[in-house]
Each structure stands twice: as structure tokens, then as C-alpha cells.
Design an enzyme around this catalytic site. Sequence first.
Site, PDB file in Angstrom:
ATOM      1  N   ASP A 349       1.393 -12.011  39.171  1.00  0.00           N
ATOM      2  CA  ASP A 349       2.071 -10.797  39.422  1.00  0.00           C
ATOM      3  C   ASP A 349       2.254  -9.912  38.027  1.00  0.00           C
ATOM      4  O   ASP A 349       2.069 -10.523  36.992  1.00  0.00           O
ATOM      5  CB  ASP A 349       3.185 -10.891  40.349  1.00  0.00           C
ATOM      6  N   GLU A 352      -0.790  -5.920  35.349  1.00  0.00           N
ATOM      7  CA  GLU A 352      -1.653  -4.396  34.986  1.00  0.00           C
ATOM      8  C   GLU A 352      -1.662  -4.412  33.452  1.00  0.00           C
ATOM      9  O   GLU A 352      -2.834  -3.952  33.070  1.00  0.00           O
ATOM     10  CB  GLU A 352      -0.691  -3.438  35.404  1.00  0.00           C
ATOM     11  N   ASP A 429       2.996  -2.991  46.374  1.00  0.00           N
ATOM     12  CA  ASP A 429       4.236  -2.911  46.802  1.00  0.00           C
ATOM     13  C   ASP A 429       4.064  -1.765  47.794  1.00  0.00           C
ATOM     14  O   ASP A 429       4.835  -0.580  47.528  1.00  0.00           O
ATOM     15  CB  ASP A 429       5.250  -2.537  45.889  1.00  0.00           C
TER      16      ASP A 429
END
Length: 703
Positions: A349, A352, A429
Site C-alpha cells: 500500500d 505511489e 479508497d
Amino acid sequence: MPFLRALFLVLAVLPLAARPRPLPLKAAGLAAPGVALFVPQGLDPAALPPSPALVAQPAFQAPLPHAWRLRPAFSQDGDRTTARFRLPADVDLYGTGEVTGPLRRNGTRIELWNTDNYGYGKAGGRRLYQSHPWVLGLRRDGTAFGLLFDSSWKADLDCRDGVAFTCRGPAFPVLVIERASPAAVLRTLGDLTGRMDLPPRWALGYQQSRYSYAPGARVREIAAAFRARRIPCDVLWLDIDYMDGYRIFTFDPKGFPDPAGLNAELHAQGFRTVWMIDPGVKAEAGFAVRRSGDALDAWVKDASGAPCVGEVWPGDCVFPDFTRPEVRAWWAGLYGPFLAQGADGIWNDMNEPAVFGTPDGTLPEDSRHGGGGGLPPGPHLRYHNLYGTLMARATREGMLAARPGLRPFLLTRAGFLGSQRYAATWTGDNTSTERDLRQAIPMTLNLGLSGQPFNGPDLGGYAGDATGELWARWCAFGAFFPFARGHAAKNANAKEPWAFGPEVERTCRIALQRRYRLLPYLYTCFREAAETGLPVLRPLFLADPADPALRQEARAFLLGPDLLVVPAWAADAPRPRGRWLPLSLVEGDLDDPLQARLYLREGAILPLGPVVETTAQAPEGATTLAVAPDAAGHAEGRLYHDAGEGFAYRAGDYRLVTYRASRVDGTLQVREARVEGRRPAPPQPWTLLELRAGADLRSAPPR
């Protein structure tokens, strides 16, 4: 008058000065049959830049046919390079990766810059966690093409007037695929960018997550509730609160003092566990991961040459430079001791990478990556979109090294075109809203149309409070997504299937029992995706590309080639041509108004299993063959099975059966027309269920 003439000349010259300058084409030809390669000036066709999206560097194999229709026009404007395609107005566009908005991408523009985008609120949802410089085009006659822009630099993908890809970087190659159908284009995309490996069968089960189930006692409570309520579930997820101060590869000594013991308990109940690992390494001198990374000088650097430091969950962090092979090898080596505690899967997670408190929520564009192994050194502007993919690659390599006999299951939030080679993904999300319930389907479909079959949304919505009705409706059709996981944010209400009372719990139980009955078919669809690159979840137009009525349908969808899923709120959705016969899978599924309606294609055979609570309980093969004969009494279907784990299937330890049905003297008969692989037939016999038009399935649902 002289003043007016001068003003006129200035106004006439200014637009010319602002126009991008054309970039001539240096070379063009076929890189494979039906795949054209276009190389603009500024690139050497014999030494193209390395392409992390492609499995092999493209090269010219034959001249470009004179009649080739789609050719890009290249241009440059300062540090920006553009490739533009003019298209007829009746061409429909799809793909473009992980995106909000409609299934049909005409009239849209997105930014390719992987972004931590909570609730899809940043930039109007035009940039999310992944970047796919790819467009699938569908012509009126059903023929199709694909446009692949081979650049990882920060970019825009504009589908408002034809297709234009503009990156903040140097010239790049473009690949154009021409095929007779969109399915054929997707198979070729799989040839170019690679295909996912067959996942472990347990990863196809339902999965339950929250930020966070902590401490360990709470995880045990959730597991016990699933089993006591007889709700199917295979996987429980552990978010960052299992860690010691959010330090990766550690466990909270109070909340999770014995992770190996916890995993063993859950395994005994038929659960698998997936644990989160983020890229940010706490910048703490005494932290073991920081020390071992320092020994390699493993970090992304700032413009001055010092390690980039940014705030994430543990506080100040440094970030591994995954462009360097030695850093990926170091990172892979961290997983051995961690997986030895009994974790079954890994969740990458925040990759990015997300950084708190910065203007764009990530590292500065001028941060430096060292490269190696074919990747040149370069700025974050070039490697940002690849960061999550390179992290997933290193993680997967670590999982394989630690447990070479097991298929890895890895989920990544950030990715790039081709990341399906390393990990599954989800759509980030989302929110507990009607908007995100409805757009979950086109988002999942367009990811599948961009080469990533193993994906899905957070069922029920991650952010915000869900109502019982919303959760029930979402689960009723979301149970058929390739990746089916319920998830909730820390400050959101409980979103387990039983959290909203007995009526919602019943709807969720029925929906998940239907998924588990479909496991033999679903596993066969995953095998097809791994072999061909075709998506598991498919838009209706893939069944009939020439039917204009299907081009914008983003509510109903196909699961594999034969099963039509119509959410309860989309009863008026069009269907592909031919007859589609209603299908009941478990008792009560036709009486619950929230359940999606299922239809089997005429001429298909659907393999089904029994109702089970975990994939471990599911027998190999099928216990029921649901047959929908065509008007001539014929039907065909396939069933794939193997051990469900490990890699023996690569050496032939599998069984792929093609069933054919025909009506003989008024009796429907099914035979094994073809068997591939050397795995023996399962011992249990299957029963036959014939679907008939107009039959009331509630009177005799298959068991």
C-alpha cells in the site's frame, strides 16, 4: 495605421510561436503481425528506451503496409512530447486503466500521475493510483485497435478529440494493434505487456478487511463470527496497526505478540491472512531495516544527493529506490523472516509513493533514482508512475524466494501498464456512496480492458459510513468481481456482513454462497485470463462487438464468456443477442429483491460446486453441470482444475475438460469431448441440470 499593422503582425505571430512544433517520424514498421511500431525523431529505432511496460523490447520485423490506417502525429512543445491520433467520430474508446467515470472514454481526459486519492476527491478523480497509457478502440463494424504509448513520464491522456497522449518528457515510441475484434486486441496486449500468473485458488474466495482489525484478539473475533454465522470467507487482512509503531516488517509486541501463533489458529479454521507492507522506512537510526538499507545507500535521493525524507505513518521516512536491482534484491530478502511467521499474502500500500504534507502528496519531481539493470538514472518525473510496479516486482521475487513451492498472492495499490505480471490490484479508497457503488463496475471493467484481470473495488465503500441497504446492494453484485473484498476505514462504521442486522446478513450470505458455488467456473475463467490476457469481468460489448446498444452499458456485465450478471438496480440493461436463461444457484436467491439476476448463455455449460465456507472445502471438478442447450439441443463448456496451489500445473498436473451436450432421442446427454493435462479425474460424479426457457427455478434450484 502603422500601429494597427504592427499590432496585427504581433497577434498573428503569437499563436504560431505558441504552437507545438511537429516532430517528424523517424521510422515505422511492423513489430509483429498486425502490430505497428512508430518511432519519432530523437530516438534510435535500434536502441529504444527500456520499457518496463513490455515483456520484450519492440523491434521492426517487416515494413508497414501502405494501407495501414492509424498513424500518430508527433509534436513537441518545450519539455512536452505529444502523440496524436485523429479518429472517426463513430469510434468508441475504452481502457485507459484505473479511472473514474463512464465505461466509454470518449470525451474524457485523465492525468497519468499515480496519486493517493482518498475518496477520489483530488483533481476531480482524473488521476488515481495507477497509470495505463493505453486506449482500446472499437469501430462500428466490430473491428478494434489498441494504442500503447510507451512512456512512463508524467502525462495526460486526452480522449476528447481523437486520442492525444502528452508526456512531460522526451520522445517515445507508439505501438498500434489492429485486430478483427476487441478480444483479439486484448490477447495481443497480453502478448506485449505480459499476463498475470494463475493465483492460488484461495485468493478467489471472499476477503474481509478493515483499517484495522487490532489487536490479535479482534482478528480472532472476526474469524469466529464468520464461522458461527456460516458466511463464506477465505481471507482476513491485517492493516498497519499490527506493526510496532508502523515500522514495516515488525509486529506490535502488545497487540500481536505471537503472529505465528495467530496465523496457525486462523489456518486451523480455514482462513488465510494478508499483511500490509508499505515502502516508507522509518528514518530511525536504530531501526534494523533502516540500517540494512543504509549499508546499500538504498534510498531515493533529493536534488542535493541526500536521501529523500518524507512523512508517512511512522513519521519521517526514507524510500527505497526500486529502479536499482541491488535494492530490489535487498527488499526481496526482507520477506523471508516475515513470511516465516505464517502470513499467506502481502499487501503493498501507499506505494505511489504517498508522502504526507507535500504539495502533490508524493516525492518532489526532481528527486533522483539511480537506475541499473537496463534502467537509466533519472528523475522522479520519469519513475514515479513505475514506483509501485517495481516495488511489487521486488516483493513478488521475495515471496517466491522465501516459498518457492507456493504461488504468491500480492495486492498492490499503485501500478503501471504491465503490473499484472506481479500483483492483483483494487481501485483504492472509494466511498460508501451511491456514486461509487455504480462506478465500481466501469472502473473494474476498464482495468480488465487494460490488461489487469485480477481487480475489484472495496465492497461497501472504504471511506464514510455505509447504510445497511447500500452494503447489501453492493455485496449482492460485488460478490461476482474477480477480487471480492469488504473493507472499511478506521473512522467508518462496521462493514462486516452481519454488521447491519439479520436481513442484510442474509442477503450477503446468499450472495457469497453464490460466488462459492461458481468457484469451478470462476477458477476456469482465471485460468483463461492467465493464458490469454482476456478479462475475467467483461463488458457486454465483448460478446457482440458490432451491437451499438451494448457500447455504453456499464451496469450489467459478463463473468467470463457465459454468465450474465444484472444488478437488481439495472433490470432494464440490454443483453447480448441470443437467449440468456435465468439461473438460480442457492435457495432464496430468486426471492431476495436485492440479489443480482444471473443468466446463462444459450449453448453454454456452466460447472458448479457445492455451497462451502472456504475454498479449502471445495472439491476439485464440478458437482453440477448446468446446461443451457441451444435450439438444436447442443451446448459446450470448459472446466479447469489443478491442486489450487504450487506450480505443478506448469508441468502438466492439471485437468482441462471440454464438455459437449447434445439431445439424443429426447434426452440431454453430456460427454467429455476433450481432456487436456495429466491430472486424474476427481472421484465424485457430477449431476446434470438442464435450464429451460420459462422454467420456475425456485421450485428446484440446483444443489
